[in-house]
Write an enzyme that holds these catalytic residues in place. Structure first.
Site, PDB file in Angstrom:
ATOM      1  CD  GLU A 466     -18.669  -6.999 -25.409  1.00 13.66           C
ATOM      2  OE1 GLU A 466     -19.729  -6.649 -25.946  1.00 13.66           O
ATOM      3  OE2 GLU A 466     -18.604  -7.873 -24.526  1.00 13.66           O
ATOM      4  CD  GLU A 534     -19.824 -10.990 -29.149  1.00 16.23           C
ATOM      5  OE1 GLU A 534     -20.945 -10.619 -28.724  1.00 16.23           O
ATOM      6  OE2 GLU A 534     -18.798 -11.008 -28.439  1.00 16.23           O
TER       7      GLU A 534
END
Length: 626
Positions: A466, A534
């Site tokens: 991220e 994820e």
């Protein structure tokens, strides 16, 4: 050289006098020490003298001088988090930076290419400081040797002195930092001084979803190196196309005097398969070794060969012995855009795993690690993403032995620099395309690669988490590709910058993508296989829709599974005076503001390692594609 406090403010200063990263091998005086422990290592774990300062201005400036009076210092246990020892503020945050809403900060050089902000962290009101002191004597075997100090994990900015002399500086919290103590070491009465700042410019790229701690949280060791010493070991096992034979190439780096290196490789049953001898110093390469009747490493049969290298001096006196276990396996992304391991389609039944202990935070034990391995095996979990940083050194060997695939993630997350309250706004993203930041993140990739390059369990290098994407992350990908053609590279953040998809990540990686959107991708002539880095966010009563993802495995070969978020809750035991019991407390329960509250509890297990009911779903569905 003198230490400079302004290094905290400069992203281009992240290591000073730090030794180069190298392989994670151990070394011993002889084979008998394999069981008793190496005489070349001395632990400095335990009680240290300690001072806590709320700001850099309040730190004890000259505490590293040998005659400094530290009678008013406290005592703290190492390894351990400063906050869990009763200092500072325990704080859990997901995406924002710890200072958001209190102090205005932007990463250096993001608003102006000539902008470096003096005092950004070196003169900050929120930058707590831990000053540690440890005295030690040298054991007899250490005297006259080159002496190295190894910090396996320190959050976040580390300054080191010995006997009043500045030794070095480092920032990467989750890979080991090593420094040469030899010029200033004494036989007795050594005074080691360590200063740890909670924040530096590294904080902008260590914005992981976790409790924000500081301090020396992994082991500290003193290492003695003999007159000739293997400092690096590069093992390249390559199966042939038929997977029945293969070749082995090994290169070592030898420091000190020229030496004779006697190599032996044994199979799992202890039979000698090959041996040879080389002499030299610097880079020493062994002749290519050929293997017939190859045993492959896989989750089903994690077969490991035993390498041993004995190092002799010119008088043929044994100086050290280096053992290492390695495995043969292939990882390929073929023309059909499917990933194969050992000619079999890869299916990831994975989890994201933070290192966690409900009593000690990210200070975890071998017992914790072994328990996690057993839980994975018992529930058909075959892969771990080391979210979002390199794990403790033993974890990789344990995964080799157990047959657990690893996505080895680089210590990088800059979430707060580009996503604010869910909105994408990358105007001051780092590392991005910024010419002042690539050296720091490439160094983190190099450390991740060098320490763990010999582990067959690693099938992916991950560039981080991220952090948006840009030329600096593309440079990280180029580093991994240049150094390793036996693994693939993963990065999810390039999803937001499609113009870079040809240069970043071998897989189409997404987070929490809906099954119907995955189908749309897979049916639209995709260029890369799909992987959920994820998914199935296990907060509360979750995982009810796991079948909808699992059904894609048999229908779409390019769908290669994913990593559930996540393995274990991040919560801490706190004694409740009302009930007189220890209870688990989550984010927001420590009077911290801001916080992301119970978002710290997304695990398949509670923080005490008790499985949640959702683990039954995992065991069933992951068991369908072992």
């Amino acid at each position: 050289m003198q230490a400079n406090l302004q290094w905290l403010d400069d992203p281009e200063v992240f290591r000073v006098n730090q030794l180069p990263a190298h392989s994670d091998h151990h070394y011993y005086h002889d084979t008998a020490e394999f069981k008793t422990g190496s005489r070349f290592i001395k632990s400095l774990n335990g009680a240290w003298r300690f001072n806590f300062a709320k700001t850099p201005a309040e730190r004890p400036v000259d505490f590293y001088q040998p005659d400094f009076d530290a009678t008013d210092f406290d005592t703290i246990q190492v390894p351990g988090h400063i906050e869990l020892a009763g200092y500072g503020q325990i704080q859990y945050i997901n995406t924002l930076y710890p200072w958001e809403g209190k102090i205005y900060r932007r990463p250096p050089y993001t608003l102006n290419q000539d902008q470096l902000t003096p005092g950004l962290f070196s003169d900050a009101a929120d930058n707590t400081v831990g000053s540690y002191l440890k005295t030690f004597d040298l054991d007899d075997v250490f005297k006259g040797q080159r002496i190295i100090i190894q910090f396996q994990g320190v959050e976040e900015a580390l300054y080191v002195w010995l006997n009043g002399h500045f030794i070095g500086y480092s920032e990467d919290s989750f890979t080991p930092s090593e420094f040469d103590l030899t010029p200033y070491i004494q036989d007795q009465g050594n005074v080691l001084a360590v200063r740890v700042y909670k924040h530096s410019t590294a904080a902008f790229i260590e914005d992981q979803d976790m409790f924000r701690f500081s301090g020396i949280f992994r082991d500290v060791n003193i290492l003695a190196e003999p007159a000739s010493h293997i400092t690096d070991l590069d093992i390249r096992p390559v199966p042939n196309a038929n997977l029945k034979s293969g070749e082995l190439n090994i290169t070592t780096k030898v420091t000190g005097e020229p030496a004779t290196l006697a190599l032996t490789v044994k199979d799992h049953d202890g039979r000698v398969l090959t041996s040879q001898t080389q002499t030299g110093s610097g880079s020493v390469t062994f002749d290519t070794m050929l293997f017939d009747q190859l045993h492959l490493w896989s989750p089903q049969t994690p077969y490991l060969y035993q390498l041993t290298i004995e190092v002799y001096d010119a008088d043929h006196q044994l100086l050290e012995v280096v053992p290492y276990q390695f495995g043969f396996r292939t990882v390929e992304l073929r023309d059909d855009k499917v990933i194969y391991v050992n000619n079999k389609r890869l299916v990831i039944n994975g989890v994201n795993r933070h290192e966690w202990n409900a009593h000690t935070g990210r200070v975890i034990s071998m017992a914790d690690m072994r328990a996690d391995i057993q839980t994975m095996l018992a529930n058909n979990i075959n892969a771990d993403r080391t979210c979002h940083y390199p794990d403790q050194l033993p974890w990789y060997q344990l995964c080799d032995e157990a047959g657990i695939y690893l996505m080895a993630e680089t210590n990088l997350e800059s979430h707060g620099s580009w996503q604010k309250m869910g909105a994408i706004e990358p105007s001051y993203n780092v590392p991005g395309d910024n010419p002042h930041w690539p050296a720091a993140v490439i160094d983190r990739a190099r450390s991740n690669y060098e320490w763990f390059k010999n582990h067959p369990s690693i099938i992916f290098w991950s560039l981080g988490n991220e952090s948006y994407a840009g030329e600096d992350i593309a440079a990280m990908q180029a580093f991994y590709k240049e150094h390793d053609d036996s693994r693939l590279v993963h990065y999810e953040g390039v999803f937001y910058t499609p113009e870079l998809k040809d240069r970043i990540s071998d897989v189409e990686s997404r987070m929490y993508e809906k099954p119907q959107n995955i189908v749309a991708y897979l049916e639209d002539n995709p260029t890369k296989p799909f992987l959920n880095c994820e998914y199935m966010h296990d907060m509360g009563n979750s995982l009810g829709g796991m079948q909808s993802y699992n059904d894609l495995i048999d229908k779409y070969p390019m769908y290669q599974g994913g990593f559930i978020w996540d393995f274990i809750d991040q919560a801490l035991f706190v004694h409740d005076p009302i009930t007189d019991q220890d209870v688990l407390r989550y984010g927001g329960d420590f009077d911290e503001r801001h916080s992301d509250y119970a978002f710290s509890g997304n695990g398949l297990m509670f923080a005490d390692r008790t499985p949640k009911p959702a683990m039954q779903e995992v065991k069933y569905y992951y068991g369908l594609h072992k």
